[in-house]
Design a protein around this motif. Structure first.
Motif, short mmCIF file in Angstrom:
data_model
loop_
_atom_site.label_atom_id
_atom_site.label_comp_id
_atom_site.label_asym_id
_atom_site.label_seq_id
_atom_site.Cartn_x
_atom_site.Cartn_y
_atom_site.Cartn_z
N ALA A 16 0.88 -1.18 0.00
CA ALA A 16 0.00 0.00 0.00
C ALA A 16 0.91 1.22 0.00
O ALA A 16 1.65 1.44 0.94
CB ALA A 16 -0.86 -0.01 1.25
N HIS A 17 0.87 1.99 -1.06
CA HIS A 17 1.74 3.15 -1.14
C HIS A 17 1.03 4.37 -0.54
O HIS A 17 0.82 5.37 -1.20
CB HIS A 17 2.19 3.39 -2.58
CG HIS A 17 3.17 2.37 -3.05
ND1 HIS A 17 4.53 2.58 -3.02
CD2 HIS A 17 3.01 1.11 -3.50
CE1 HIS A 17 5.16 1.49 -3.46
NE2 HIS A 17 4.25 0.59 -3.75
N VAL A 26 5.67 9.40 -7.21
CA VAL A 26 5.26 10.56 -6.43
C VAL A 26 5.05 11.74 -7.36
O VAL A 26 5.92 12.06 -8.17
CB VAL A 26 6.37 10.94 -5.41
CG1 VAL A 26 5.87 12.00 -4.47
CG2 VAL A 26 6.86 9.72 -4.66
N LYS A 27 3.88 12.39 -7.24
CA LYS A 27 3.68 13.64 -7.97
C LYS A 27 3.85 14.79 -6.98
O LYS A 27 3.17 14.84 -5.96
CB LYS A 27 2.29 13.69 -8.60
CG LYS A 27 2.10 14.94 -9.48
CD LYS A 27 0.66 15.16 -9.85
CE LYS A 27 0.28 14.43 -11.12
NZ LYS A 27 -1.10 14.77 -11.54
N LYS A 68 3.56 11.58 3.11
CA LYS A 68 2.35 11.14 2.42
C LYS A 68 1.66 12.28 1.69
O LYS A 68 2.05 13.43 1.82
CB LYS A 68 1.39 10.43 3.38
CG LYS A 68 1.18 11.08 4.71
CD LYS A 68 0.42 10.11 5.61
CE LYS A 68 -0.03 10.76 6.91
NZ LYS A 68 1.08 11.28 7.73
N GLN A 69 0.64 11.90 0.93
CA GLN A 69 -0.10 12.86 0.12
C GLN A 69 -0.58 14.00 0.99
O GLN A 69 -1.09 13.80 2.09
CB GLN A 69 -1.29 12.15 -0.52
CG GLN A 69 -2.07 13.02 -1.47
CD GLN A 69 -3.17 12.22 -2.17
OE1 GLN A 69 -2.97 11.06 -2.48
NE2 GLN A 69 -4.30 12.84 -2.39
N VAL A 89 0.67 9.95 -4.19
CA VAL A 89 1.63 8.86 -3.98
C VAL A 89 0.95 7.59 -4.46
O VAL A 89 -0.20 7.33 -4.11
CB VAL A 89 1.98 8.69 -2.47
CG1 VAL A 89 2.98 7.56 -2.29
CG2 VAL A 89 2.52 9.99 -1.89
N GLY A 90 1.64 6.80 -5.26
CA GLY A 90 1.03 5.57 -5.72
C GLY A 90 2.06 4.64 -6.30
O GLY A 90 3.26 4.87 -6.20
N PHE A 91 1.58 3.59 -6.92
CA PHE A 91 2.48 2.65 -7.58
C PHE A 91 2.11 2.58 -9.05
O PHE A 91 0.94 2.51 -9.40
CB PHE A 91 2.40 1.25 -6.99
CG PHE A 91 3.26 0.28 -7.74
CD1 PHE A 91 4.62 0.24 -7.51
CD2 PHE A 91 2.72 -0.56 -8.70
CE1 PHE A 91 5.44 -0.61 -8.24
CE2 PHE A 91 3.53 -1.42 -9.43
CZ PHE A 91 4.88 -1.45 -9.19
#
Length: 97
Positions: A16-17, A26-27, A68-69, A89-91
């Motif tokens: 879980a990102h 990551v943006k 984190k976001q 934040v994601g994968f």
């Protein structure tokens, strides 16, 4: 050899990102210039900053890990400090085209 049975290969796609970690995409928004940048945190050998792939050993990645976001972070880089807001934040699978 009980230890070997517990060694796991970490597959970033199964994590879980919710926080920035190895394998996260990551943006960021560079707050000073209101510019969005996307980075994926990779191993030292895959690192390719022009393509947005940064090594988890790099100064930027080290200071992003665990955030984190929605977090705002001031990153100390060789060329000075930069302020970023973490937008996502994601994968994402990395494609090496």
């Amino acid at each position: 050899s009980d230890l070997l049975s517990r060694v796991q290969i970490i597959d970033p796609s199964e994590l879980a990102h919710d926080k920035i970690m190895f394998g996260s995409t990551v943006k960021l928004e560079d707050i000073d210039v209101e510019e969005e940048i996307v980075y994926t945190i990779v191993g030292a050998y895959e690192s390719n900053p022009e393509h947005g792939l940064i090594s988890f050993n790099s100064p930027l990645a080290k200071q992003l890990l665990g955030k984190k976001q929605g977090d705002e972070v001031t990153v100390k880089l060789p060329m000075g400090e930069q302020d970023f807001e973490i937008l996502e934040v994601g994968f994402k699978e990395i494609s090496f085209e």
